[in-house]
Design a protein around this motif. Structure first.
Motif, PDB file in Angstrom:
ATOM      1  N   TRP A   1      35.873  48.455  34.366  1.00 54.21           N
ATOM      2  CA  TRP A   1      36.909  47.625  34.979  1.00 54.21           C
ATOM      3  C   TRP A   1      36.742  46.168  34.567  1.00 54.21           C
ATOM      4  CZ3 TRP A   1      37.252  43.393  38.124  1.00 54.21           C
ATOM      5  CH2 TRP A   1      38.488  43.144  38.733  1.00 54.21           C
ATOM      6  N   LEU A   2      35.501  45.704  34.630  1.00 52.83           N
ATOM      7  CA  LEU A   2      35.217  44.312  34.272  1.00 52.83           C
ATOM      8  C   LEU A   2      35.537  44.045  32.806  1.00 52.83           C
ATOM      9  CD1 LEU A   2      34.217  41.825  35.775  1.00 52.83           C
ATOM     10  CD2 LEU A   2      31.906  42.414  35.081  1.00 52.83           C
TER      11      LEU A   2
ATOM     12  N   SER B   1      34.894  39.142  41.629  1.00 52.30           N
ATOM     13  CA  SER B   1      34.123  39.841  42.671  1.00 52.30           C
ATOM     14  C   SER B   1      35.079  40.494  43.667  1.00 52.30           C
ATOM     15  CB  SER B   1      33.195  38.874  43.408  1.00 52.30           C
ATOM     16  OG  SER B   1      32.214  38.366  42.540  1.00 52.30           O
ATOM     17  N   ALA B   2      36.090  39.755  44.078  1.00 50.43           N
ATOM     18  CA  ALA B   2      37.082  40.290  45.019  1.00 50.43           C
ATOM     19  C   ALA B   2      37.882  41.413  44.367  1.00 50.43           C
ATOM     20  CB  ALA B   2      38.013  39.179  45.492  1.00 50.43           C
ATOM     21  N   GLY B   3      38.170  41.291  43.077  1.00 47.35           N
ATOM     22  CA  GLY B   3      38.900  42.329  42.363  1.00 47.35           C
ATOM     23  C   GLY B   3      38.122  43.638  42.305  1.00 47.35           C
TER      24      GLY B   3
ATOM     25  N   LEU C   1      31.779  42.983  48.831  1.00 51.62           N
ATOM     26  CA  LEU C   1      31.469  41.564  48.960  1.00 51.62           C
ATOM     27  C   LEU C   1      30.318  41.383  49.936  1.00 51.62           C
ATOM     28  CD1 LEU C   1      35.089  40.127  49.028  1.00 51.62           C
ATOM     29  CD2 LEU C   1      33.491  40.163  47.120  1.00 51.62           C
ATOM     30  N   THR C   2      29.407  40.482  49.599  1.00 50.94           N
ATOM     31  CA  THR C   2      28.216  40.288  50.432  1.00 50.94           C
ATOM     32  C   THR C   2      28.176  38.935  51.109  1.00 50.94           C
ATOM     33  OG1 THR C   2      26.987  39.483  48.501  1.00 50.94           O
ATOM     34  CG2 THR C   2      26.838  41.847  48.992  1.00 50.94           C
ATOM     35  N   CYS C   3      29.211  38.125  50.949  1.00 53.18           N
ATOM     36  CA  CYS C   3      29.271  36.835  51.627  1.00 53.18           C
ATOM     37  C   CYS C   3      30.740  36.515  51.900  1.00 53.18           C
ATOM     38  CB  CYS C   3      28.579  35.733  50.814  1.00 53.18           C
ATOM     39  SG  CYS C   3      29.164  35.528  49.144  1.00 53.18           S
ATOM     40  N   ASP C   4      31.025  35.293  52.335  1.00 51.82           N
ATOM     41  CA  ASP C   4      32.401  34.931  52.649  1.00 51.82           C
ATOM     42  C   ASP C   4      33.325  35.345  51.520  1.00 51.82           C
ATOM     43  OD1 ASP C   4      31.739  33.844  55.069  1.00 51.82           O
ATOM     44  OD2 ASP C   4      31.527  31.812  54.277  1.00 51.82           O
TER      45      ASP C   4
ATOM     46  N   PRO D   1      35.825  35.571  48.690  1.00 49.19           N
ATOM     47  CA  PRO D   1      36.458  34.638  47.768  1.00 49.19           C
ATOM     48  C   PRO D   1      37.954  34.841  47.801  1.00 49.19           C
ATOM     49  CG  PRO D   1      35.443  36.427  46.546  1.00 49.19           C
ATOM     50  CD  PRO D   1      35.084  36.614  48.003  1.00 49.19           C
ATOM     51  N   GLN D   2      38.679  33.871  47.258  1.00 49.40           N
ATOM     52  CA  GLN D   2      40.134  33.996  47.195  1.00 49.40           C
ATOM     53  C   GLN D   2      40.491  35.215  46.354  1.00 49.40           C
ATOM     54  OE1 GLN D   2      41.843  30.438  45.674  1.00 49.40           O
ATOM     55  NE2 GLN D   2      41.403  29.283  47.501  1.00 49.40           N
ATOM     56  N   ALA D   3      41.393  36.002  46.854  1.00 54.30           N
ATOM     57  CA  ALA D   3      41.841  37.178  46.102  1.00 54.30           C
ATOM     58  C   ALA D   3      43.234  36.973  45.585  1.00 54.30           C
ATOM     59  CB  ALA D   3      41.789  38.408  46.986  1.00 54.30           C
TER      60      ALA D   3
END
Length: 120
Positions: A65-66, A102-104, A113-116, A118-120
């Motif tokens: 995917w990446l 990361s959000a993707g 996700l392991t913290c706040d 991110p904007q998606a």
């Protein structure tokens, strides 16, 4: 003579005010589901996607995917979050996109996700 000075001054003003092209980092290699090698024409950096944990059973799918999102030489924005053992931890987005990778990956069900968030 005043007209010529006005024209020259106008040209100079436009040159200083006009935005200059930005040299963004380019993806050189996707090393794993969360590790990239990027370069900025001066040096290379190893970058780990911040706030992401990929289950080992999803490693191959997440890496595919990446790689589809980040073909070689894709320009990216890096927003540093810190570093660990010489590796930059950053939120990464492709130029022209506002989706944090990361959000993707998390939205695709390939990581979490392991913290706040991110904007998606």
């Amino acid at each position: 003579m005043q007209r010529l000075q006005f024209v020259l001054l106008s040209i100079l003003l436009v040159l200083f005010i006009a935005p200059l092209p930005v040299m963004a980092a380019e993806v050189l290699r996707v090393s794993s589901s969360s590790l990239l090698l990027v370069g900025d024409h001066n040096r290379t950096y190893t970058v780990r996607l911040a706030c992401l944990q990929v289950d080992p059973s999803n490693e191959a799918e997440a890496m595919a995917w990446l790689k589809s999102e980040l073909p070689r030489r894709r320009r990216v924005n890096l927003r540093p979050e810190g570093s660990s053992e010489g590796v930059l931890l950053a939120r990464v987005t492709s130029i022209g996109s506002d989706v944090d990778l990361s959000a993707g990956l998390a939205a695709s069900g390939l990581g979490r996700l392991t913290c706040d968030s991110p904007q998606a």
